[in-house]
Design a protein around this motif. Sequence first.
Motif, short mmCIF file in Angstrom:
data_model
loop_
_atom_site.label_atom_id
_atom_site.label_comp_id
_atom_site.label_asym_id
_atom_site.label_seq_id
_atom_site.Cartn_x
_atom_site.Cartn_y
_atom_site.Cartn_z
N PHE A 55 0.87 -1.17 0.00
CA PHE A 55 0.00 0.00 0.00
C PHE A 55 0.91 1.22 0.00
O PHE A 55 1.91 1.27 0.72
N ARG A 56 0.56 2.19 -0.82
CA ARG A 56 1.41 3.37 -0.98
C ARG A 56 1.36 4.23 0.28
O ARG A 56 0.32 4.72 0.67
N SER A 57 2.53 4.40 0.90
CA SER A 57 2.65 5.21 2.11
C SER A 57 3.44 6.49 1.84
O SER A 57 3.51 7.36 2.70
N MET A 58 4.04 6.57 0.67
CA MET A 58 4.84 7.74 0.29
C MET A 58 4.15 8.47 -0.86
O MET A 58 3.41 7.89 -1.64
N ARG A 59 4.45 9.73 -0.94
CA ARG A 59 3.87 10.56 -2.00
C ARG A 59 4.44 10.16 -3.36
O ARG A 59 5.57 9.66 -3.45
N ILE A 60 3.67 10.42 -4.41
CA ILE A 60 4.13 10.18 -5.77
C ILE A 60 5.38 11.03 -6.00
O ILE A 60 5.45 12.19 -5.60
N GLY A 61 6.38 10.45 -6.64
CA GLY A 61 7.62 11.17 -6.94
C GLY A 61 8.72 10.98 -5.91
O GLY A 61 9.83 11.48 -6.08
N THR A 62 8.46 10.24 -4.84
CA THR A 62 9.49 9.95 -3.84
C THR A 62 10.54 9.05 -4.50
O THR A 62 10.19 8.09 -5.17
N PRO A 63 11.85 9.34 -4.30
CA PRO A 63 12.89 8.49 -4.89
C PRO A 63 12.75 7.03 -4.43
O PRO A 63 12.37 6.77 -3.30
N ALA A 64 13.07 6.11 -5.32
CA ALA A 64 12.98 4.67 -5.03
C ALA A 64 14.25 4.20 -4.33
O ALA A 64 15.08 3.50 -4.90
N VAL A 65 14.41 4.62 -3.08
CA VAL A 65 15.55 4.20 -2.26
C VAL A 65 15.03 3.75 -0.91
O VAL A 65 13.90 4.03 -0.54
N ALA A 66 15.91 3.09 -0.15
CA ALA A 66 15.53 2.70 1.21
C ALA A 66 15.18 3.96 2.00
O ALA A 66 15.82 5.00 1.83
N THR A 67 14.19 3.85 2.84
CA THR A 67 13.68 5.00 3.59
C THR A 67 14.79 5.73 4.34
O THR A 67 14.81 6.97 4.38
N HIS A 68 15.71 4.99 4.94
CA HIS A 68 16.76 5.65 5.73
C HIS A 68 17.71 6.49 4.87
O HIS A 68 18.46 7.30 5.41
N LEU A 69 17.65 6.34 3.56
CA LEU A 69 18.51 7.14 2.67
C LEU A 69 17.86 8.45 2.24
O LEU A 69 18.51 9.30 1.61
N LEU A 70 16.60 8.65 2.57
CA LEU A 70 15.92 9.91 2.25
C LEU A 70 16.36 10.99 3.23
O LEU A 70 16.55 10.72 4.42
N ASP A 71 16.50 12.22 2.74
CA ASP A 71 16.91 13.33 3.60
C ASP A 71 15.94 13.54 4.74
O ASP A 71 16.34 13.68 5.88
N ASP A 72 14.66 13.61 4.43
CA ASP A 72 13.63 13.84 5.43
C ASP A 72 12.45 12.92 5.11
O ASP A 72 11.48 13.35 4.48
N PRO A 73 12.52 11.65 5.56
CA PRO A 73 11.47 10.69 5.19
C PRO A 73 10.05 11.15 5.51
O PRO A 73 9.14 10.92 4.74
N ALA A 74 9.87 11.82 6.64
CA ALA A 74 8.53 12.24 7.05
C ALA A 74 7.90 13.19 6.03
O ALA A 74 6.69 13.19 5.84
N ARG A 75 8.73 13.94 5.35
CA ARG A 75 8.24 14.89 4.34
C ARG A 75 7.60 14.17 3.15
O ARG A 75 6.73 14.71 2.47
N HIS A 76 7.99 12.94 2.92
CA HIS A 76 7.49 12.17 1.78
C HIS A 76 6.26 11.32 2.10
O HIS A 76 5.64 10.77 1.19
#
Length: 186
Positions: A55-76
Amino acid sequence: MKRGFDLVLATIALMVLAVPLLAIALLVRLTSPGPALYWSDRVGKNNVLFKMPKFRSMRIGTPAVATHLLDDPARHLTPIGSFLRTTSLDELPQLWSVLRGDMSFVGPRPALFNQDDLIALRTEQGVHRLVPGVTGWAQINGRDELPIPEKVELDAEYLRRRSFRFDLTILWLTLVRVSRRDGVSH
């Protein structure tokens, strides 16, 4: 025996969870633009790629990387994304992957297609020969908090110890960890 168990359990789970699955899909659609499901390219048995639904928990356009690699995961995250992740409800569509045979209930979690370090270490240890799982030994021993070498060591331990009884133990411990929301990144 493992494949038969997976088929029976996935079929029963899909029948029991049909209404909640539809409700979650509807909530995802109502709270953010885009499809209810996100199809992720994952590494399966023998390093063959397959599409894994969540189930999609991230916004459309979020990079396809592991969550811990996102700058600010909560923003996505979508408005209900954090809830889906902390409850692990985002994982329920993987029952489809179990039915298809791309996944088992228990095995190493399937790597993202671009997690080259994880894929290489698993291949070195022979873990790539296993069907990936919805849950696994590494999942219940640290989940998202584990560094990759430790995760692979636990995956290799599962490879050495795997049995139907061990799978049942892992399934039980998964239910306990999920109910306590242990080790979940939001």
